[in-house]
Design an enzyme around this catalytic site. Structure first.
Site, PDB file in Angstrom:
ATOM      1  N   HIS A  65      19.719  -8.445 -39.417  1.00 48.29           N
ATOM      2  CA  HIS A  65      18.446  -9.024 -38.943  1.00 48.29           C
ATOM      3  C   HIS A  65      18.335 -10.492 -39.357  1.00 48.29           C
ATOM      4  CE1 HIS A  65      16.755  -5.294 -37.399  1.00 48.29           C
ATOM      5  NE2 HIS A  65      17.194  -4.691 -38.482  1.00 48.29           N
ATOM      6  N   VAL A  82       8.259  -3.272 -29.519  1.00 49.65           N
ATOM      7  CA  VAL A  82       8.832  -4.405 -28.777  1.00 49.65           C
ATOM      8  C   VAL A  82      10.048  -4.925 -29.528  1.00 49.65           C
ATOM      9  CG1 VAL A  82       8.399  -6.725 -27.902  1.00 49.65           C
ATOM     10  CG2 VAL A  82       6.571  -5.006 -27.873  1.00 49.65           C
ATOM     11  N   ASP A 119      10.684  -5.006 -38.370  1.00 51.42           N
ATOM     12  CA  ASP A 119      12.031  -5.401 -38.802  1.00 51.42           C
ATOM     13  C   ASP A 119      12.404  -6.788 -38.304  1.00 51.42           C
ATOM     14  OD1 ASP A 119      12.133  -2.231 -38.323  1.00 51.42           O
ATOM     15  OD2 ASP A 119      13.507  -2.737 -39.956  1.00 51.42           O
ATOM     16  N   ARG A 136       2.290  -7.150 -41.614  1.00 51.42           N
ATOM     17  CA  ARG A 136       3.150  -7.601 -42.710  1.00 51.42           C
ATOM     18  C   ARG A 136       3.916  -6.382 -43.207  1.00 51.42           C
ATOM     19  NH1 ARG A 136       0.570  -5.683 -47.242  1.00 51.42           N
ATOM     20  NH2 ARG A 136      -1.723  -5.606 -47.194  1.00 51.42           N
ATOM     21  N   VAL A 139       5.897  -0.121 -41.908  1.00 53.39           N
ATOM     22  CA  VAL A 139       7.064   0.205 -42.717  1.00 53.39           C
ATOM     23  C   VAL A 139       8.321  -0.028 -41.887  1.00 53.39           C
ATOM     24  CG1 VAL A 139       8.299   2.028 -43.943  1.00 53.39           C
ATOM     25  CG2 VAL A 139       5.812   1.894 -44.103  1.00 53.39           C
TER      26      VAL A 139
END
Length: 370
Positions: free
Chosen positions: A96, A240, A271, A280, A299
């Site tokens: 990521h 999304v 993520d 957040r 989460v």
């Protein structure tokens, strides 16, 4: 090739990169596999299972990093740990990097690491096999967890997601008709929830309708329609994703005013930054927070809560790429496999993903020229 499996130390990460049967296939092919002590324990795979598969148990992460050329992990390491890798190592995991700190990203380039993001591996038909496998699990888990968040004890307004005789079901709105959203819609409709799905792509909405037990209502994801859907939703699921890029913010704080008090937003795009302005990252020690009377669940990495199932699904998805890299070496593997090429962020000190290079203000080098 010397291949390493390390224990992920990210909070609430319980998976490991490969199952013992996959390790056995690698060792039978002549490769050496080093597994950090108890790395698979939380996913239900013991040291003994890996020994029987032909692996060697290493007593620390440092030993694995020292002995191997190719590291397989799940979550990205902390940026402060990047310098622990050997120069030129191949590290396959869920990086990521689109939301990574700039200083950490530049350290990866300085260390000349080859970073392969399992979340952006994509074949010629546009399928992302690893992301799709994890999204299928996350979609089902989202409905299971979301149905709990609607209950009073978890801050919700005391609704049953599937209703009861004489009682209507809760309204689940899903923003995003990709694999995660589609799986959540199918699973929720099977439970009896009222489901509405939004996406900008009408073809994606058609795929959702074909995959559900009956044709769920769908809407094109314009700002006006998102605001309408927020107003009637009890549970709003953000699903999304844009491959390798930060998720666009589609739900602003101002838009929350149209929601009913104690409604729930589950932002599973977190993520990649989240698609709700008020989102957040949280974790299961304190999974929810409230903004303007709306409960937020953000989460990341939801599949890890079903670690054994997720490890098996992950192994099924990544193992062909792992074996190809091990057998051919990385340079030849990416020449032969365009999906691996698309899944690579950095190689030999160069950024080989154009959008990422623009984001961090570094030079972009196509992978074949890196």
């Amino acid at each position: 090739m010397d291949i390493g499996l390390v224990k992920d130390r990210r909070l609430f990460e319980h998976r490991i990169g490969l199952t013992p049967p996959a390790v056995k296939a690698l060792t039978r092919a002549g490769h050496r596999v080093w597994v950090e002590d108890d790395a698979g324990l939380e996913a239900g795979f013991s040291n003994e299972a890996y020994r029987e598969a032909g692996a060697t148990i290493a007593w620390s992460e440092d030993e694995v990093l020292m002995r191997t050329q190719f590291i397989i992990r799940i979550s990205p390491p902390a940026a402060s740990d990047y310098e622990r890798f050997q120069s030129g190592q191949i590290v396959l995991g869920s990086w990521h990097l689109a939301v990574a700190p700039e200083e950490g990203f530049r350290t990866l380039l300085d260390r000349k690491l080859t970073t392969v993001g399992i979340e952006i591996i994509e074949d010629d038909d546009g399928h992302a096999p690893v992301l799709e496998a994890m999204s299928e699990i996350a979609g089902r888990l989202a409905v299971i967890i979301g149905s709990g968040l609607l209950l009073n004890e978890f801050g919700g307004k005391g609704l049953l997601i599937n209703g009861a005789p004489g009682i209507p079901p809760a309204s689940l709105v899903i923003l995003g008709a990709g694999v995660l959203g589609r799986e959540a819609a199918r699973f929720a409709r099977g439970m009896g929830a009222h489901v509405v799905v939004l996406d900008r792509d009408v073809q994606a909405l058609r795929r959702v309708q074909r995959s559900t037990p009956d044709e769920v209502p769908t809407m094109v994801a314009t700002r006006t329609n998102i605001e309408k859907a927020l107003a009637f939703s009890d549970l709003f699921l953000c699903a999304v994703a844009v491959h390798g890029e930060r998720t666009p913010v589609l739900v602003t704080r101002e838009m929350l005013k149209s929601m009913k008090p104690r409604s729930v937003i589950m932002d599973l795009s977190i993520d990649q930054g989240g698609c709700c302005e008020t989102s957040r990252p949280t974790d299961f020690s304190n999974p929810t927070f409230e903004v303007d009377g709306i409960i937020h669940f953000c989460v990341p990495n939801l599949p890890s809560t079903a670690s054994r199932a997720s490890t098996r699904a992950l192994t099924n998805s990544i193992f062909p790429y792992v074996m190809e890299i091990a057998n051919k070496g990385f340079d030849q593997a990416v020449r032969d496999n365009s999906a691996l090429c698309r899944g690579t962020y950095t190689h030999h000190g160069r950024c080989v993903r154009e959008g990422l290079a623009e984001s961090f203000g570094v030079d972009y080098t196509p992978l074949c020229d890196a």
